[in-house]
Design a protein around this motif. Structure first.
Motif, PDB file in Angstrom:
ATOM      1  N   ILE A  95      -5.757   7.829  -3.072  1.00 49.91           N
ATOM      2  CA  ILE A  95      -5.949   6.563  -2.048  1.00 49.91           C
ATOM      3  C   ILE A  95      -5.877   7.154  -0.663  1.00 49.91           C
ATOM      4  O   ILE A  95      -6.984   6.888   0.216  1.00 49.91           O
ATOM      5  N   ASN A 121     -11.487   7.443 -10.931  1.00 50.82           N
ATOM      6  CA  ASN A 121     -11.722   6.114 -11.434  1.00 50.82           C
ATOM      7  C   ASN A 121     -13.313   5.752 -11.669  1.00 50.82           C
ATOM      8  O   ASN A 121     -14.206   5.664 -10.469  1.00 50.82           O
ATOM      9  N   ILE A 174      -7.096  -1.995 -15.345  1.00 55.41           N
ATOM     10  CA  ILE A 174      -6.575  -0.416 -14.941  1.00 55.41           C
ATOM     11  C   ILE A 174      -5.985   0.100 -16.029  1.00 55.41           C
ATOM     12  O   ILE A 174      -5.886   1.355 -15.908  1.00 55.41           O
ATOM     13  N   MET A 220      -5.003   7.156  -8.437  1.00 59.27           N
ATOM     14  CA  MET A 220      -6.027   7.463  -7.549  1.00 59.27           C
ATOM     15  C   MET A 220      -5.728   8.232  -6.308  1.00 59.27           C
ATOM     16  O   MET A 220      -4.660   7.572  -5.391  1.00 59.27           O
ATOM     17  N   GLU A 233     -11.597   0.048  -1.620  1.00 58.96           N
ATOM     18  CA  GLU A 233     -12.222   0.753  -2.871  1.00 58.96           C
ATOM     19  C   GLU A 233     -13.341   0.064  -3.030  1.00 58.96           C
ATOM     20  O   GLU A 233     -14.693   0.777  -3.402  1.00 58.96           O
ATOM     21  N   THR A 247     -12.332  -2.340 -10.486  1.00 61.50           N
ATOM     22  CA  THR A 247     -10.898  -2.337 -10.020  1.00 61.50           C
ATOM     23  C   THR A 247     -10.488  -2.801  -8.724  1.00 61.50           C
ATOM     24  O   THR A 247      -9.480  -3.670  -8.532  1.00 61.50           O
ATOM     25  N   CYS A 290      -7.846  -5.488  -9.767  1.00 57.84           N
ATOM     26  CA  CYS A 290      -6.448  -4.962 -10.297  1.00 57.84           C
ATOM     27  C   CYS A 290      -5.284  -5.842  -9.496  1.00 57.84           C
ATOM     28  O   CYS A 290      -5.544  -6.355  -8.348  1.00 57.84           O
ATOM     29  N   CYS A 305      -0.129   3.428  -8.170  1.00 63.99           N
ATOM     30  CA  CYS A 305      -1.712   3.401  -8.894  1.00 63.99           C
ATOM     31  C   CYS A 305      -1.556   3.762 -10.232  1.00 63.99           C
ATOM     32  O   CYS A 305      -1.174   5.176 -10.447  1.00 63.99           O
ATOM     33  N   PRO A 306      -1.878   3.090 -11.323  1.00 61.85           N
ATOM     34  CA  PRO A 306      -1.623   3.456 -12.656  1.00 61.85           C
ATOM     35  C   PRO A 306      -2.429   4.828 -13.082  1.00 61.85           C
ATOM     36  O   PRO A 306      -2.171   5.452 -13.966  1.00 61.85           O
ATOM     37  N   ILE A 307      -3.602   4.832 -12.285  1.00 61.36           N
ATOM     38  CA  ILE A 307      -4.051   5.932 -12.564  1.00 61.36           C
ATOM     39  C   ILE A 307      -4.055   7.260 -11.284  1.00 61.36           C
ATOM     40  O   ILE A 307      -4.903   8.164 -11.191  1.00 61.36           O
ATOM     41  N   ILE A 365      -6.216  -2.260   0.049  1.00 57.48           N
ATOM     42  CA  ILE A 365      -6.594  -1.006  -0.801  1.00 57.48           C
ATOM     43  C   ILE A 365      -7.774  -1.207  -1.695  1.00 57.48           C
ATOM     44  O   ILE A 365      -8.708  -0.394  -1.723  1.00 57.48           O
ATOM     45  N   GLY A 366      -7.661  -2.367  -2.347  1.00 56.32           N
ATOM     46  CA  GLY A 366      -8.654  -2.846  -3.325  1.00 56.32           C
ATOM     47  C   GLY A 366      -9.904  -3.187  -2.685  1.00 56.32           C
ATOM     48  O   GLY A 366     -11.077  -2.717  -3.118  1.00 56.32           O
ATOM     49  N   GLN A 419       0.882  -3.169  -7.515  1.00 53.39           N
ATOM     50  CA  GLN A 419       0.817  -1.807  -7.723  1.00 53.39           C
ATOM     51  C   GLN A 419       0.540  -1.223  -6.227  1.00 53.39           C
ATOM     52  O   GLN A 419       1.547  -1.104  -5.526  1.00 53.39           O
ATOM     53  N   CYS A 420      -0.389  -0.715  -6.091  1.00 57.09           N
ATOM     54  CA  CYS A 420      -0.933   0.132  -4.924  1.00 57.09           C
ATOM     55  C   CYS A 420      -0.254  -0.725  -3.742  1.00 57.09           C
ATOM     56  O   CYS A 420       0.281  -0.099  -2.801  1.00 57.09           O
ATOM     57  N   GLN A 467      -3.281  -5.768  -7.303  1.00 52.50           N
ATOM     58  CA  GLN A 467      -2.830  -4.665  -6.063  1.00 52.50           C
ATOM     59  C   GLN A 467      -1.518  -4.975  -5.707  1.00 52.50           C
ATOM     60  O   GLN A 467      -0.636  -4.136  -5.453  1.00 52.50           O
TER      61      GLN A 467
HETATM   62  S1  SF4 Z   1      -6.922  -1.262  -6.710  1.00 50.86           S
HETATM   63 FE1  SF4 Z   1      -5.095   0.033  -6.299  1.00 50.86          FE
HETATM   64  S2  SF4 Z   1      -4.092   0.251  -8.509  1.00 50.86           S
HETATM   65 FE2  SF4 Z   1      -6.161  -0.597  -8.665  1.00 50.86          FE
HETATM   66  S3  SF4 Z   1      -7.128   1.590  -8.993  1.00 50.86           S
HETATM   67 FE3  SF4 Z   1      -7.513   0.899  -7.035  1.00 50.86          FE
HETATM   68  S4  SF4 Z   1      -5.554   2.100  -6.138  1.00 50.86           S
HETATM   69 FE4  SF4 Z   1      -5.384   2.202  -8.229  1.00 50.86          FE
END
Ligand code: SF4
Ligand SMILES: Cc1cc2nc3c(=O)[nH]c(=O)nc-3n(C[C@H](O)[C@H](O)[C@H](O)COP(=O)(O)OP(=O)(O)OC[C@H]3O[C@@H](n4cnc5c(N)ncnc54)[C@H](O)[C@@H]3O)c2cc1C
Ligand SMILES: Cc1cc2nc3c(=O)[nH]c(=O)nc-3n(C[C@H](O)[C@H](O)[C@H](O)COP(=O)(O)OP(=O)(O)OC[C@H]3O[C@@H](n4cnc5c(N)ncnc54)[C@H](O)[C@@H]3O)c2cc1C
Ligand code: SF4
Ligand code: FES
Lengths: 283, 469
Positions: free
Chosen positions: B64, B87, B445, B62, B122, B93, B97, B58-60, B118-119, B102-103, B99
């Protein structure tokens, strides 16, 4: 946000003047620039030239022709009402310096757009001939103001109800000829309907007089983000909102500009009909 | 601590969606969101991997796993506060994102096509908090230093939030009449509902960020004056200027840039024409050039405007398309036709100046190019014509020329992207930049991460300055 209307006035049958509070525009405005306004939450963004500013009162004056949905609605507002959004000043200021003898050609509502330039050019020491025209006398605006600002004001109406019977471009031609033996016209600025600006450019072309036209393409954001306002200048795509609105009239592809302005015509008509219907129901 | 496996993976809990037939008639969210039961079930599938790969990608970064653990025990409030530490805009996001790159893409379950969603987890938590009116709690210790943020996209938003938390007096300047940048004017409501963006913006108001709309830095104030008035500046002006394909006929009526098309539809709500005043016109057949998120968004908007035939015209193949997987899948389900390996050569108009046909070349794929994808090559003599009354060009965009012209003191590269150092500072001390203005067309992101990093750099700089004087 929320710009109170301090004055609204009917100048002629279709033309209205509106003065709104807009400190951030009034502070920075230079002749040739415009704003984009949106009346309310459901409104469209439309560009209008700033005709005048009152820096002390922090207001700007816009003069517009009620031609469609938005401008019609704008014309029904009253003093004390609000215009929701006003972004500007946008576009590049006009080049104002001493050119010598200058002709400013305004047609229809274009007279309002050219008025600040006439004043600024006169103030910069130019001898300005203002050539203004409309369909008929009752549609002519700012005659008095023009006469006060310009060295000479010439009038043309399509039906001959005032001044020259015919087009402003014919008056322009005569003016160029008149000045030929006394230094000549060194610059022409033209603002108005596209066919008028195109004709003006053709009048000055043989004389090689630098000629400036201010384009009124369809705009959305006014900051170079959408490309809606694109026009071809010497075959190169330019964005009128950030590269203009003024261009060398001898290089503008006017036919293309005119064509693109018709893109939403059917929808605009639909919007006007719908607006009239709603207005009637309200009454 | 003994590692407890809640569940051994299993299948991804399917997201309920509006059916394609129904959704192409409205602009409401396509995914309907998880229920409480579903979200817990999905969270319980997590393997709680050692090293937590999802967080690393995850670029930030997070947290998770912590979020997932709290969701699994239905402690959504705690999950929300955990997310918010990193975040500021999870409802956004979580929805936009990429995803899969990434994550989720590194989740071991992804290989089987069942990576943890995950998205959506979130987004669930963020939506839940919004519905409950739960907000992050913090005390602001007011400081007198003033910071200007130019642009209200994800970079500007995240920078402003952090700066405010540090206690600075923050003003965001935004050229448009609504804040949010691409989130507001570009990404359609069926992907990112407008009320979610508005909610995040109203939060800025609540914590005392001053937002000045209809204000273009460079036109309403000189960049140099702004520098004098503020202790620091963050530039998050994005890359909103459209690129044009530059072939004959581009000026015909019916040819749009994706930006114009999407601004009309999303920002100006042309899909509710007559209730809203801004029009849009489309013909029976529309071709969208490009295959990124922007192209998918334009194509899917066109369907919802009632266009019968919507084509994506792409010079590579579906495999190379840069759009998020979910967007491509949704677009195809909805009836968008992906035409691969073709590239427009010229636009042909009728005698009234309206687009009527597009001439295209067939393409083939060659060696890998700088982008890591096979290079598309024109097949000579392969021209053919498709009937089409509307074209939307989604070829990418550039940083705003108007702003750069008005701030010539900023160093930029040949694409007009602002140059920054490791702390995101431009070559002008006190002036920072991030997001698309620096990266070109990137992601929400990455912009968000830049905004946060710049806020931290600005804080450090101001503290240091204080210590020295
Ligand atoms: S969706 Fe994935 S990459 Fe985007 S902020 Fe959430 S955890 Fe990070
Ligand atoms: C830089 C700039 C400055 C302008 N300054 C002024 C001004 O000072 N006063 C003024 O009255 N008008 C000005 N215009 C034109 C003005 O923006 C349009 O008249 C306005 O957008 C019409 O909106 P509407 O909803 O009322 O009409 P619409 O329903 O949008 O249009 C009605 C009719 O006007 C035509 N039209 C649409 N857009 C334009 C346009 N941009 N220019 C000309 N005709 C158009 C349509 O083809 C249609 O026939 C300016 C335009 C530009 C680009
Ligand atoms: C249609 C579309 C779909 C996308 N889909 C996705 C997706 O699904 N997932 C994803 O991660 N990314 C997506 N992206 C990319 C993502 O939106 C951008 O990378 C991100 O928004 C960049 O954020 P930013 O804050 O740098 O700039 P922006 O969001 O571009 O915001 C910049 C803001 O600054 C304002 N501004 C510019 N100049 C000035 C000035 N001089 N004065 C005042 N204001 C100014 C602009 O008006 C704008 O509001 C998409 C982009 C588009 C266009
Ligand atoms: S990578 Fe997947 S399984 Fe592993 S901790 Fe992250 S979400 Fe859970
Ligand atoms: S009005 Fe959008 S680019 Fe000029």
């Amino acid at each position: 946000m929320n710009h109170i209307i301090v004055r609204i006035k009917n100048l002629s049958r279709e033309n209205f003047l509106i003065e709104i509070k807009a400190p951030h525009v009034a502070e920075r405005f230079q002749p040739g620039q415009f704003v984009i306004i949106r009346i309310n939450e459901t409104g469209e963004r439309i560009p209008l030239t700033v005709a005048d500013v009152n820096r002390a009162a922090k207001t700007i004056t816009l003069i517009f022709q009620a031609v469609g949905r938005t401008t019609m609605e704008l014309s029904t507002l009253n003093e004390g009402d609000f215009v929701l959004n006003c972004v500007g000043p946008l576009g590049n200021p006009s080049e104002i310096k001493k050119f010598g003898q200058v002709a400013c050609v305004g047609g229809g509502t274009g007279i309002a757009c050219i008025y600040p330039l006439v004043r600024a050019l006169a103030k910069a020491g130019n001898e300005v001939t203002a050539i203004i025209g409309a369909r008929n006398e009752s549609m002519l605006i700012l005659e008095k103001e023009m006469k006060a600002a310009a060295a000479k004001t010439l009038i043309a109406t399509d039906d001959g109800s005032k001044g020259h019977h015919g087009f402003v471009t014919e008056v322009l031609h005569k003016t160029i000829e008149t000045y030929k033996n006394s230094g000549g016209i060194s610059r022409v600025i033209t603002i108005g309907p596209i066919p008028m600006m195109k004709a003006a450019a053709e009048v000055t072309r043989p004389y090689k007089i630098p000629t400036i036209a201010s384009l009124n393409t369809i705009m959305v954001d006014g900051t170079g983000m959408c490309g809606s306002c694109r026009a071809y200048i010497d075959g190169v795509m330019k964005l009128v909102c950030i590269d203009g609105p003024e261009f060398d009239a001898h290089k503008v592809d006017f036919d293309d500009v005119l064509s693109r302005m018709e893109m939403f015509k059917a929808k605009e008509k639909q919007a006007v009909e719908n607006y009239k219907k709603i207005s009637l129901e309200k009454e | 601590m003994k590692k407890k496996r809640i569940d051994l993976g299993g299948y991804r809990v399917q997201m309920q969606e509006q059916s394609p037939e129904k959704r192409i008639k409205n602009f409401q969210s396509v995914p309907l969101g998880y229920s409480k039961k579903e979200v817990v079930k999905e969270a319980k599938r997590c393997l709680q991997c050692k090293g937590i790969p999802c967080e690393l990608d995850c670029p930030i970064n997070m947290k998770i796993l912590e979020m997932i653990r709290e969701i699994a025990i239905e402690n959504f409030e705690k999950a929300f506060f955990i997310i918010k530490e990193d975040n500021p805009i999870p409802a956004i996001t979580g929805r936009v994102c990429p995803q899969e790159a990434q994550c989720e893409g590194v989740c071991p379950l992804y290989q089987r096509g069942h990576g943890i969603n995950i998205g959506k987890l979130e987004a669930f938590v963020a939506d839940w908090a919004r519905m409950k009116g739960i907000k992050e709690k913090f005390q602001i210790e007011e400081k007198q230093q003033k910071v200007a943020v130019i642009g209200s996209g994800p970079a500007g938003i995240s920078c402003a939030v952090d700066l405010r938390k540090f206690g600075y007096q923050v003003t965001i300047f935004e050229a448009l009449h609504k804040a949010g940048g691409v989130l507001q004017y570009g990404i359609p409501a069926f992907r990112l509902p407008t009320e979610i963006v508005d909610y995040e913006i109203s939060y800025l108001d609540e914590i005392g960020v001053d937002i000045r709309l209809d204000f273009f830095v460079g036109q309403n104030i000189k960049f140099s004056e702004l520098r004098n008035e503020y202790d620091a500046i963050f530039i998050g002006t994005g890359a909103g200027a459209p690129l044009f394909i530059n072939i004959p006929g581009e000026n015909l009526k019916g040819v749009y840039s994706a930006n114009e098309f999407l601004i009309r539809v999303n920002l100006m709500k042309a899909y509710k024409f007559l209730e809203f005043d801004t029009p849009i016109v489309c013909g029976e057949t529309i071709g969208v050039i490009g295959a990124g998120n922007v192209a998918m968004d334009a194509a899917r908007c066109a369907l919802r405007l009632g266009v019968e035939k919507v084509y994506i015209l792409y010079r590579r193949t579906k495999k190379e398309a840069p759009a998020r997987d979910e967007e491509i899948q949704h677009a195809l389900e909805e009836g968008v036709v992906l035409k691969e390996l073709i590239s427009p050569n010229k636009f042909i108009g009728d005698d009234k100046g309206w687009l009527k046909e597009v001439e295209l070349f067939k393409m083939e794929l060659g060696d890998t190019d700088a982008s890591g994808r096979p290079r598309p090559i024109k097949i000579e003599g392969s021209e053919f014509v498709l009937k089409m009354e509307t074209i939307v060009e989604a070829l990418g965009s550039m940083p705003n020329r108007l702003f750069l012209n008005k701030a010539p003191e900023l160093e930029v590269n040949k694409w007009g992207q602002i140059k920054v150092d490791d702390n995101l500072m431009t070559q002008i001390p006190g002036v920072y930049a991030g997001g698309d203005a620096v990266r070109g067309n990137a992601t929400v992101i990455l912009a968000l991460g830049d905004g946060r990093q710049a806020a931290a750099s600005i804080h450090k700089q101001i503290e240091q300055h204080k210590a020295e004087t």
